[in-house]
Write a protein that holds these residues in place. Structure first.
Motif, PDB file in Angstrom:
ATOM      1  N   VAL A 102      51.522  21.508  21.753  1.00  0.00           N
ATOM      2  CA  VAL A 102      51.001  21.829  20.421  1.00  0.00           C
ATOM      3  C   VAL A 102      49.969  22.944  20.526  1.00  0.00           C
ATOM      4  N   VAL A 103      49.062  22.837  21.490  1.00  0.00           N
ATOM      5  CA  VAL A 103      48.023  23.856  21.659  1.00  0.00           C
ATOM      6  C   VAL A 103      48.655  25.211  21.967  1.00  0.00           C
ATOM      7  N   GLN A 104      49.616  25.242  22.849  1.00  0.00           N
ATOM      8  CA  GLN A 104      50.273  26.501  23.192  1.00  0.00           C
ATOM      9  C   GLN A 104      50.999  27.092  21.987  1.00  0.00           C
ATOM     10  N   LEU A 105      51.684  26.248  21.239  1.00  0.00           N
ATOM     11  CA  LEU A 105      52.408  26.708  20.054  1.00  0.00           C
ATOM     12  C   LEU A 105      51.447  27.278  19.017  1.00  0.00           C
ATOM     13  N   VAL A 106      50.362  26.561  18.758  1.00  0.00           N
ATOM     14  CA  VAL A 106      49.388  27.039  17.775  1.00  0.00           C
ATOM     15  C   VAL A 106      48.791  28.362  18.228  1.00  0.00           C
ATOM     16  N   TRP A 119      42.280  18.670  21.340  1.00  0.00           N
ATOM     17  CA  TRP A 119      43.307  18.830  22.373  1.00  0.00           C
ATOM     18  C   TRP A 119      43.108  20.139  23.121  1.00  0.00           C
ATOM     19  N   LYS A 120      42.759  21.187  22.390  1.00  0.00           N
ATOM     20  CA  LYS A 120      42.537  22.491  23.003  1.00  0.00           C
ATOM     21  C   LYS A 120      41.394  22.407  24.010  1.00  0.00           C
ATOM     22  N   LYS A 121      40.319  21.761  23.605  1.00  0.00           N
ATOM     23  CA  LYS A 121      39.160  21.613  24.485  1.00  0.00           C
ATOM     24  C   LYS A 121      39.514  20.792  25.720  1.00  0.00           C
ATOM     25  N   GLU A 122      40.244  19.687  25.511  1.00  0.00           N
ATOM     26  CA  GLU A 122      40.621  18.803  26.611  1.00  0.00           C
ATOM     27  C   GLU A 122      41.629  19.440  27.555  1.00  0.00           C
ATOM     28  N   GLY A 130      41.847  22.582  28.378  1.00  0.00           N
ATOM     29  CA  GLY A 130      41.267  23.643  29.183  1.00  0.00           C
ATOM     30  C   GLY A 130      42.048  24.941  29.106  1.00  0.00           C
ATOM     31  N   ILE A 131      42.928  25.061  28.117  1.00  0.00           N
ATOM     32  CA  ILE A 131      43.705  26.284  27.947  1.00  0.00           C
ATOM     33  C   ILE A 131      42.780  27.386  27.451  1.00  0.00           C
ATOM     34  N   GLU A 132      42.776  28.488  28.166  1.00  0.00           N
ATOM     35  CA  GLU A 132      41.948  29.621  27.790  1.00  0.00           C
ATOM     36  C   GLU A 132      42.734  30.505  26.829  1.00  0.00           C
ATOM     37  N   THR A 133      42.145  30.779  25.692  1.00  0.00           N
ATOM     38  CA  THR A 133      42.808  31.587  24.688  1.00  0.00           C
ATOM     39  C   THR A 133      42.402  33.052  24.831  1.00  0.00           C
ATOM     40  N   LYS A 134      43.076  33.899  24.085  1.00  0.00           N
ATOM     41  CA  LYS A 134      42.736  35.322  24.092  1.00  0.00           C
ATOM     42  C   LYS A 134      41.298  35.522  23.656  1.00  0.00           C
ATOM     43  N   LYS A 135      40.870  34.747  22.674  1.00  0.00           N
ATOM     44  CA  LYS A 135      39.491  34.843  22.190  1.00  0.00           C
ATOM     45  C   LYS A 135      38.519  34.428  23.288  1.00  0.00           C
TER      46      LYS A 135
END
Length: 52
Positions: A6-10, A36-39, A41-46
């Protein structure tokens, strides 16, 4: 639902539509997405931009 997916898709779709709308379509509360994003640990472009 698998939180990491879900995090990757969003993250991918957020370039073309608001996160609120994506979460609504997926049936996931926005707060849950951010948790979920925080948990995950996926680093986003931002995030990458802020660490430079």
């Amino acid at each position: 639902m698998v939180p990491k997916i879900v995090v990757q898709l969003v993250e991918e779709l957020s370039e073309i539509m608001p996160i609120t709308e994506i979460c609504k379509h997926l049936g996931v509360p926005r707060s849950t997405y951010y948790r979920w994003k925080k948990e995950s640990g996926i680093e986003t472009k931002k995030d990458k931009h802020l660490t430079k």
